[in-house]
Design an enzyme around this catalytic site. Structure first.
Site, mmCIF file in Angstrom:
data_model
loop_
_atom_site.group_PDB
_atom_site.id
_atom_site.type_symbol
_atom_site.label_atom_id
_atom_site.label_comp_id
_atom_site.label_asym_id
_atom_site.label_seq_id
_atom_site.Cartn_x
_atom_site.Cartn_y
_atom_site.Cartn_z
ATOM 1 N N ARG A 1 9.263 4.801 -6.009
ATOM 2 C CA ARG A 1 9.849 3.452 -6.137
ATOM 3 C C ARG A 1 9.301 2.726 -7.386
ATOM 4 N NH1 ARG A 1 14.147 0.614 -6.065
ATOM 5 N NH2 ARG A 1 13.692 -1.593 -6.011
ATOM 6 N N ARG B 1 0.736 0.712 -8.882
ATOM 7 C CA ARG B 1 1.674 0.944 -7.774
ATOM 8 C C ARG B 1 2.100 2.417 -7.762
ATOM 9 N NH1 ARG B 1 7.439 -2.190 -6.381
ATOM 10 N NH2 ARG B 1 8.023 -0.791 -4.697
ATOM 11 N N ASP C 1 9.493 -11.739 2.318
ATOM 12 C CA ASP C 1 10.943 -11.997 2.261
ATOM 13 C C ASP C 1 11.764 -10.945 3.016
ATOM 14 O OD1 ASP C 1 10.960 -9.738 0.685
ATOM 15 O OD2 ASP C 1 11.635 -10.730 -1.137
ATOM 16 N N TYR D 1 10.450 -1.807 7.356
ATOM 17 C CA TYR D 1 9.181 -1.155 7.026
ATOM 18 C C TYR D 1 8.638 -0.283 8.153
ATOM 19 C CZ TYR D 1 8.763 -3.236 2.461
ATOM 20 O OH TYR D 1 8.970 -3.542 1.145
HETATM 21 P P1 NAD Z 1 5.007 -7.734 -11.621
HETATM 22 O O1 NAD Z 1 4.001 -6.685 -12.000
HETATM 23 O O2 NAD Z 1 6.260 -7.838 -12.381
HETATM 24 O O3 NAD Z 1 4.279 -9.150 -11.736
HETATM 25 C C1 NAD Z 1 3.013 -9.405 -11.301
HETATM 26 C C2 NAD Z 1 2.238 -10.244 -12.310
HETATM 27 O O4 NAD Z 1 0.958 -10.522 -11.732
HETATM 28 C C3 NAD Z 1 1.995 -9.553 -13.651
HETATM 29 O O5 NAD Z 1 2.489 -10.334 -14.705
HETATM 30 C C4 NAD Z 1 0.464 -9.439 -13.702
HETATM 31 O O6 NAD Z 1 -0.066 -9.596 -14.993
HETATM 32 C C5 NAD Z 1 0.035 -10.574 -12.793
HETATM 33 N N1 NAD Z 1 -1.331 -10.485 -12.293
HETATM 34 C C6 NAD Z 1 -2.014 -9.388 -11.940
HETATM 35 N N2 NAD Z 1 -3.253 -9.718 -11.557
HETATM 36 C C7 NAD Z 1 -3.351 -11.072 -11.663
HETATM 37 C C8 NAD Z 1 -4.389 -12.019 -11.417
HETATM 38 N N3 NAD Z 1 -5.569 -11.625 -10.960
HETATM 39 N N4 NAD Z 1 -4.129 -13.322 -11.637
HETATM 40 C C9 NAD Z 1 -2.932 -13.724 -12.109
HETATM 41 N N5 NAD Z 1 -1.917 -12.885 -12.360
HETATM 42 C C10 NAD Z 1 -2.129 -11.572 -12.133
HETATM 43 O O7 NAD Z 1 5.278 -7.541 -10.064
HETATM 44 P P2 NAD Z 1 6.530 -7.919 -9.163
HETATM 45 O O8 NAD Z 1 7.233 -6.688 -8.777
HETATM 46 O O9 NAD Z 1 7.313 -8.977 -9.797
HETATM 47 O O10 NAD Z 1 5.830 -8.467 -7.866
HETATM 48 C C11 NAD Z 1 4.930 -9.548 -7.865
HETATM 49 C C12 NAD Z 1 4.216 -9.627 -6.544
HETATM 50 O O11 NAD Z 1 5.079 -10.124 -5.536
HETATM 51 C C13 NAD Z 1 3.708 -8.277 -6.003
HETATM 52 O O12 NAD Z 1 2.473 -8.448 -5.340
HETATM 53 C C14 NAD Z 1 4.754 -7.896 -5.005
HETATM 54 O O13 NAD Z 1 4.282 -6.975 -4.064
HETATM 55 C C15 NAD Z 1 5.012 -9.252 -4.412
HETATM 56 N N6 NAD Z 1 6.248 -9.398 -3.625
HETATM 57 C C16 NAD Z 1 6.061 -9.728 -2.340
HETATM 58 C C17 NAD Z 1 7.142 -9.922 -1.528
HETATM 59 C C18 NAD Z 1 6.861 -10.248 -0.099
HETATM 60 O O14 NAD Z 1 7.715 -10.043 0.731
HETATM 61 N N7 NAD Z 1 5.677 -10.726 0.263
HETATM 62 C C19 NAD Z 1 8.420 -9.766 -2.039
HETATM 63 C C20 NAD Z 1 8.587 -9.415 -3.371
HETATM 64 C C21 NAD Z 1 7.477 -9.245 -4.175
HETATM 65 C C1 G6P Z 2 10.585 -6.366 0.174
HETATM 66 C C2 G6P Z 2 9.240 -6.652 0.776
HETATM 67 C C3 G6P Z 2 8.246 -6.984 -0.277
HETATM 68 C C4 G6P Z 2 8.174 -5.912 -1.327
HETATM 69 C C5 G6P Z 2 9.554 -5.644 -1.887
HETATM 70 C C6 G6P Z 2 9.514 -4.419 -2.750
HETATM 71 O O1 G6P Z 2 11.148 -7.526 -0.347
HETATM 72 O O2 G6P Z 2 9.279 -7.687 1.709
HETATM 73 O O3 G6P Z 2 6.998 -7.189 0.315
HETATM 74 O O4 G6P Z 2 7.335 -6.311 -2.377
HETATM 75 O O5 G6P Z 2 10.472 -5.405 -0.866
HETATM 76 O O6 G6P Z 2 10.676 -4.357 -3.498
HETATM 77 P P1 G6P Z 2 10.755 -3.387 -4.761
HETATM 78 O O7 G6P Z 2 12.100 -3.628 -5.266
HETATM 79 O O8 G6P Z 2 9.660 -3.860 -5.694
HETATM 80 O O9 G6P Z 2 10.493 -2.021 -4.242
HETATM 81 MN MN MN Z 3 7.146 -8.282 2.196
#
Ligand code: NAD
Ligand code: G6P
Ligand code: MN
Length: 449
Positions: free
Chosen positions: A292, A90, A168, A272
């Site tokens: 970030r 990231r 979210d 965004y």
């Molecule tokens: P994080 O790095 O703490 O956790 C991600 C986990 O995924 C890690 O433990 C990693 O080992 C694991 N991982 C990586 N590749 C993998 C694979 N191929 N199979 C299984 N596990 C795997 O990250 P985070 O900040 O907690 O975020 C997690 C995810 O959620 C990110 O993709 C983030 O962008 C997403 N997210 C999305 C939203 C949304 O609005 N859609 C909101 C919040 C977070």
């Molecule tokens: C929002 C978005 C997510 C993104 C997150 C990042 O919730 O909808 O898609 O992953 O923000 O938050 P962070 O705290 O990891 O910058």
């Molecule tokens: Mn999102």
């Protein structure tokens, strides 16, 4: 009933499990399984998850595994939230474009495209593994970013997969609207929305006969921000507020809603949109040495793992250790709507199929839908004006070209995807960023020729 969490080692896992446990009866959930490829990270997170379930006296069984069959066998819901390449990648997604004067963001612009090329095939792998082992009527609810690119890859490669991609941010914006207007029940707001993931607009927000869209527009215009009064008060004395979405650079984001809204007061923008409509301002606000990713590693991730160490030493879990709120509630509520056929309205990412009349039927769009046991029933939005259509089509084409380029291994298509992204000023800049990204993503990207 079994729920599997993919990316069990995520910083969001404790909060999501707490949301599930709070709905244990409605979901009839007997077991939660955590699956991750990073065994150590997931094990540590599982300690606090185990504590949460015990603290809540929950009957839910916890299984922690790195084995696919153990993870998915007979599972009904798969909540995916993996971060391919973790925070280390990231950081590169954010810093490489910034070095070239472009927006450096995990899901928008070149950073988002790079993250998309890393995530596309691992996500397809999850779909295939789930299909092999899980219950036939399973649902995959996917948070893994970049959701726009991921959903387009799923549509292109696994069109029949039982997956709903979600974000979210819309619910987080509604929570903020509620705080600004002093109405706590933001999950009961009636809304209309259209766009792409991380690229959309609220066209209506109403609650008990009140036009909240008009009220919040007035609030933002007056206060020059979408931050609520209690946060503005705190910011007078401190330069940060420790809440999710209010931490460090998120403050800029909520302030930028004002600038975006000034440029078009018709609809309330998704936060965004700042990356596309205020690219120059956002680059100027960014610190190319500390983005970030650094903030998250120094706050959410640090708090969690320090919290786990503290728990191991003392048996005590502090409030700071993990976040619980709208993020986990949203995905758990969505599962509840699917399971219990509630037909509750959720904003989801789905194939357009006429929902936005003058956008291509195969576009993956973000719109409200009624959720029941057969999945989303999309609510039609009618035609949209040229301003929105033009912006969306450029972004869509960029994302579609990226996915096509990734599938075909085409350098030319991926370069075009970078070039035509609104955050990039020139094809030569796009090429310079792309070439650095190829080097940085060697371990993860398909080969581009
Ligand atoms: P994080 O790095 O703490 O956790 C991600 C986990 O995924 C890690 O433990 C990693 O080992 C694991 N991982 C990586 N590749 C993998 C694979 N191929 N199979 C299984 N596990 C795997 O990250 P985070 O900040 O907690 O975020 C997690 C995810 O959620 C990110 O993709 C983030 O962008 C997403 N997210 C999305 C939203 C949304 O609005 N859609 C909101 C919040 C977070
Ligand atoms: C929002 C978005 C997510 C993104 C997150 C990042 O919730 O909808 O898609 O992953 O923000 O938050 P962070 O705290 O990891 O910058
Ligand atoms: Mn999102």
């Amino acid at each position: 009933m079994i729920i599997t969490i993919v990316g069990g080692g995520s910083t969001f896992t404790p909060g999501i499990v707490k949301s599930i446990a709070l709905r244990q009866k409605e979901l009839e959930v007997e077991e939660v399984r955590l699956f991750d490829i990073d065994e150590d990270r997931q094990y540590k997170v599982s300690l606090v998850v185990d504590w949460i379930l015990k603290d809540m006296k929950s009957p839910i069984r916890l299984t922690v595994t790195t084995d696919k069959r153990t993870a998915y066998e007979n599972s009904s819901f798969i909540f995916a939230q993996m971060r391919v390449g973790k925070y280390a990648m990231r950081e590169k997604d954010e810093k490489i474009p910034l070095r070239h004067g472009c927006v450096g963001q995990e899901t928008c612009g070149c950073g988002g495209l790079a993250y998309g090329l890393r995530t596309l095939f691992p996500m397809i792998q999850v779909i295939d593994d789930v299909e092999k082992y899980a219950a036939p009527d399973h649902w995959i609810l996917n948070y893994s970013n970049p959701a726009a690119v991921v959903s387009e890859a799923c549509r292109a490669l696994r069109p029949h997969a039982r997956i709903i991609n979600i974000c979210d941010m819309p619910i987080a914006i509604l929570e903020m609207v509620g705080r600004c207007l002093d109405i706590p029940n933001f999950t009961d707001f009636d809304v209309n929305y259209f766009g792409l993931n991380h690229f959309g607009w609220f066209t209506d927000i109403t609650y008990q006969g009140r036009d909240l869209k008009a009220e919040i527009t007035e609030y933002v215009m007056k206060n020059k921000t979408l931050l609520p009064p209690d946060v503005l008060e705190k910011l007078k004395e401190h330069d940060r507020v420790g809440e999710r979405h209010l931490n460090a650079s998120w403050i800029h984001t909520w302030n930028n809603v004002y600038k975006v809204l000034q440029s078009n007061p018709e609809y309330l923008p998704n936060t965004y949109l700042q990356y596309y409509l205020l690219s120059k301002d956002v680059v100027e606000e960014s610190n190319p040495e500390y983005t970030r990713a650094n903030e998250v590693m120094d706050s959410r991730e640090k708090d969690l793992f320090e919290g786990i160490d503290h728990y191991i030493k003392t048996g005590e879990v502090t409030a700071k250790a993990f976040y619980h709120g709208a993020h986990g509630n949203y995905i758990a509520d969505l599962a509840m709507a699917l399971k219990n056929d509630t037909k509750k309205k959720f904003i989801v990412i789905v194939q357009n199929n006429g929902a936005i009349e003058n956008i291509a039927p195969d576009a993956m769009v973000e719109v409200p839908a009624y959720i029941g046991k057969n999945g989303p029933e999309v609510i039609c939005q009618g035609p949209i004006d040229d301003y929105y259509k033009g912006l969306m089509e450029q972004q869509l084409a960029s994302e579609k070209l990226l996915v096509a380029g990734g599938i075909e291994g085409s350098y030319e298509k991926v370069w075009k995807a970078f070039s035509m992204n609104k955050t990039v000023p020139s094809a030569t800049v796009a090429k310079a960023i792309l070439d650095e990204m190829i080097e940085a993503n060697k371990e993860f990207w398909p080969e581009l020729r």
